[in-house]
Design a protein around this motif. Structure first.
Motif, PDB file in Angstrom:
ATOM      1  N   UNK A  14       0.837  -1.211   0.000  1.00 44.68           N
ATOM      2  CA  UNK A  14       0.000   0.000   0.000  1.00 44.68           C
ATOM      3  C   UNK A  14       0.867   1.255   0.000  1.00 44.68           C
ATOM      4  N   UNK A  15       1.994   1.195   0.715  1.00 46.46           N
ATOM      5  CA  UNK A  15       2.880   2.361   0.763  1.00 46.46           C
ATOM      6  C   UNK A  15       3.535   2.617  -0.584  1.00 46.46           C
ATOM      7  N   UNK A  16       4.001   1.543  -1.258  1.00 49.43           N
ATOM      8  CA  UNK A  16       4.665   1.762  -2.549  1.00 49.43           C
ATOM      9  C   UNK A  16       3.666   2.146  -3.643  1.00 49.43           C
ATOM     10  N   UNK A  17       2.386   2.052  -3.354  1.00 50.06           N
ATOM     11  CA  UNK A  17       1.370   2.586  -4.262  1.00 50.06           C
ATOM     12  C   UNK A  17       1.000   4.011  -3.868  1.00 50.06           C
ATOM     13  N   UNK A  67       2.638   5.201 -13.918  1.00 43.19           N
ATOM     14  CA  UNK A  67       3.091   3.865 -14.317  1.00 43.19           C
ATOM     15  C   UNK A  67       3.563   3.062 -13.102  1.00 43.19           C
ATOM     16  N   UNK A  68       4.163   3.740 -12.138  1.00 38.90           N
ATOM     17  CA  UNK A  68       4.600   3.070 -10.913  1.00 38.90           C
ATOM     18  C   UNK A  68       3.406   2.598 -10.098  1.00 38.90           C
ATOM     19  N   UNK A  69       2.372   3.430 -10.043  1.00 40.15           N
ATOM     20  CA  UNK A  69       1.144   3.048  -9.331  1.00 40.15           C
ATOM     21  C   UNK A  69       0.517   1.814  -9.976  1.00 40.15           C
ATOM     22  N   UNK A  70       0.358   1.865 -11.283  1.00 39.02           N
ATOM     23  CA  UNK A  70      -0.316   0.786 -12.010  1.00 39.02           C
ATOM     24  C   UNK A  70       0.457  -0.525 -11.896  1.00 39.02           C
ATOM     25  N   UNK A  71       1.789  -0.437 -11.944  1.00 43.37           N
ATOM     26  CA  UNK A  71       2.606  -1.648 -11.885  1.00 43.37           C
ATOM     27  C   UNK A  71       2.459  -2.358 -10.544  1.00 43.37           C
ATOM     28  N   UNK A  72       2.366  -1.591  -9.458  1.00 45.39           N
ATOM     29  CA  UNK A  72       2.341  -2.188  -8.114  1.00 45.39           C
ATOM     30  C   UNK A  72       0.932  -2.429  -7.565  1.00 45.39           C
ATOM     31  N   UNK A  73      -0.064  -1.835  -8.192  1.00 41.91           N
ATOM     32  CA  UNK A  73      -1.411  -1.887  -7.612  1.00 41.91           C
ATOM     33  C   UNK A  73      -2.003  -3.291  -7.649  1.00 41.91           C
ATOM     34  N   UNK A  74      -1.508  -4.124  -8.559  1.00 42.87           N
ATOM     35  CA  UNK A  74      -2.030  -5.481  -8.653  1.00 42.87           C
ATOM     36  C   UNK A  74      -1.750  -6.323  -7.417  1.00 42.87           C
ATOM     37  N   UNK A  75      -0.758  -5.917  -6.614  1.00 40.76           N
ATOM     38  CA  UNK A  75      -0.424  -6.674  -5.406  1.00 40.76           C
ATOM     39  C   UNK A  75      -1.283  -6.292  -4.204  1.00 40.76           C
ATOM     40  N   UNK A 115      -9.933  -5.666  -3.592  1.00 38.54           N
ATOM     41  CA  UNK A 115     -10.382  -5.222  -4.907  1.00 38.54           C
ATOM     42  C   UNK A 115     -10.969  -3.817  -4.843  1.00 38.54           C
ATOM     43  N   UNK A 116     -11.676  -3.523  -3.740  1.00 36.58           N
ATOM     44  CA  UNK A 116     -12.272  -2.198  -3.571  1.00 36.58           C
ATOM     45  C   UNK A 116     -11.197  -1.112  -3.486  1.00 36.58           C
ATOM     46  N   UNK A 117     -10.138  -1.401  -2.723  1.00 37.15           N
ATOM     47  CA  UNK A 117      -9.040  -0.443  -2.585  1.00 37.15           C
ATOM     48  C   UNK A 117      -8.315  -0.275  -3.913  1.00 37.15           C
ATOM     49  N   UNK A 118      -8.090  -1.397  -4.624  1.00 39.16           N
ATOM     50  CA  UNK A 118      -7.436  -1.331  -5.942  1.00 39.16           C
ATOM     51  C   UNK A 118      -8.212  -0.439  -6.892  1.00 39.16           C
TER      52      UNK A 118
END
Length: 439
Positions: free
Chosen positions: A346-349, A397-405, A409-412
């Motif tokens: 969550x932090x790296x997003x 792009x950084x957000x999108x790359x890491x958001x899958x982790x 689903x609601x938070x994503x």
């Protein structure tokens, strides 16, 4: 304490200790800390400890305390005074500042000034005669710096001193001061005198002069301002190093720092270029002064908010790697590791998303610059616009790359929507502003 001499009459070797909220500390936590400190100090030294607001003890001072019996029972420690120590007043407040104004006059004149100041509920003032030269201190305990600033105190003292032909010869701060208290006084003088200052160090220099904080001894911000002493909001290793070392770090054989830190830096450079354009337009283009006075403080604040994110992104990824290395030997270990990983993800997003949010604050300022800038700075402004768009795109792009982790689903979905809105705004603003500059 038995050999203490001087015009001040403290209640003991340590007169008082005040705990005030700072950073993420709540008022209730300060109360718990104050109570624990009082108990420990009383047990350690075997001395009586009183609450800070105990007038009966404070008015007696050490001389009165050690020569007679205590008028009230101490909340902590024995009821007998140890003559080598005396007692100590301990408390907790929303805010606290010891601010003394220096005057040349009589104790009676200073007393009238203090009486007027004490009509307020957020300050306690008393006169203190220093020597036979006529120097009298208006000693002020500001119990709520958010409602009573040093500007308020100084200007009130000056006004009342003038009525009695009393000279005011500066001031000094006892102990430390928060940056917000210093800036509140600076902003009040800036507004009153209609000067244009943006940078923090400029404001500090200005308010030190206006309050006369160098009158007793040199005011050194690094040792007086709480945030500076504690290193709060100081930059990390990436931003305090050289440009060369930053490039070396990015090009090293590690994954951190990476794209997020680059996104933050590029966005910061965009805001800085906007600042440069504003400063070089200010005063050089007729009719642009008011616009620049509005734009420059905003861009300056954005730079201040973006700069720490360069290191924050690298730190976030380092914490993620640390979470991955946590042991998995037991079910508890696995659960603890999973929780740590989720928090780290969550932090790296959130950090690159924060970069996008803060950087997006620049668009309104750049929009105004496009229509008001010095024509000789057109290319610099174009670079600023393109850098801002690029920095926001990189952060996206950084957000999108890491958001899958992210597990939820609601938070994503929520984070993805926020990021997409900011990206779309950025692309639209950049396209429009660049077209205007090219026309």
């Amino acid at each position: 304490m038995r050999y203490h001499k001087g015009v001040l009459n403290p209640v003991g070797a340590l007169h008082g200790v005040i705990f005030t909220p700072f950073s993420n500390i709540e008022q209730e936590e300060c109360e718990d800390i104050a109570n624990s400190f009082s108990s420990n100090l009383a047990d350690l030294l075997e001395v009586p400890i009183f609450n800070f607001n105990t007038p009966a003890i404070e008015e007696m001072g050490y001389q009165g305390i050690q020569s007679g019996s205590l008028p009230v029972e101490p909340p902590y420690g024995p009821a007998e005074v140890n003559p080598t120590w005396g007692t100590t007043l301990v408390g907790h407040m929303k805010g606290f500042l010891m601010f003394n104004v220096n005057t040349i006059g009589t104790k009676e004149q200073a007393g009238k000034i203090c009486k007027s100041l004490n009509n307020r509920t957020d300050i306690k003032a008393r006169p203190v005669v220093l020597d036979d030269s006529g120097s009298v201190i208006i000693s002020c305990e500001i119990v709520d710096p958010s409602t009573c600033t040093m500007y308020d105190v100084m200007e009130a003292v000056k006004e009342m001193a003038a009525l009695q032909s009393v000279a005011v010869i500066g001031s000094h701060i006892v102990g430390s001061v928060t940056l917000s208290a210093l800036m509140a006084a600076a902003d009040a003088y800036i507004k009153r005198e209609n000067v244009f200052l943006v940078k923090e160090q400029q404001k500090i220099r200005y308010v030190v002069d206006r309050l006369g904080l160098n009158s007793v001894s040199e005011f050194k911000a690094d040792s007086k301002v709480v945030e500076y002493v504690l290193g709060v909001n100081r930059h990390g290793p990436l931003m305090t190093g050289s440009v060369h070392s930053f490039i070396e770090s990015i090009g090293g054989m590690t994954s951190s720092p990476g794209g997020g830190s680059v996104a933050a830096l590029v966005s910061t450079l965009a805001a800085a270029l906007g600042q440069m354009t504003g400063w070089l337009t200010y005063g050089s283009k007729k009719g642009a002064g008011d616009v620049m006075r509005n734009i420059l403080p905003s861009l300056h604040k954005t730079v201040d908010k973006l700069t720490p994110l360069v290191d924050a992104d690298a730190m976030a990824f380092s914490n993620y790697l640390a979470a991955q290395r946590l042991p998995q030997q037991s079910a508890e270990d696995v659960e603890r590791r999973e929780d740590a990983l989720e928090e780290a993800v969550l932090t790296i997003v959130h950090v690159p998303l924060k970069i996008m949010e803060v950087a997006s604050e620049c668009w309104d300022s750049l929009d105004k610059l496009v229509t008001s800038h010095n024509p000789s700075l057109k290319a610099d402004l174009q670079v600023a616009v393109k850098c801002l768009e690029t920095g926001i795109w990189c952060a996206y792009k950084t957000v999108v790359f890491n958001i899958g982790d992210v597990k939820s689903e609601e938070v994503r979905s929520e984070l993805n929507t926020k990021a997409k809105v900011l990206l779309d705004k950025s692309e639209a603003c950049a396209t429009r502003l660049l077209a205007t500059l090219d026309s």
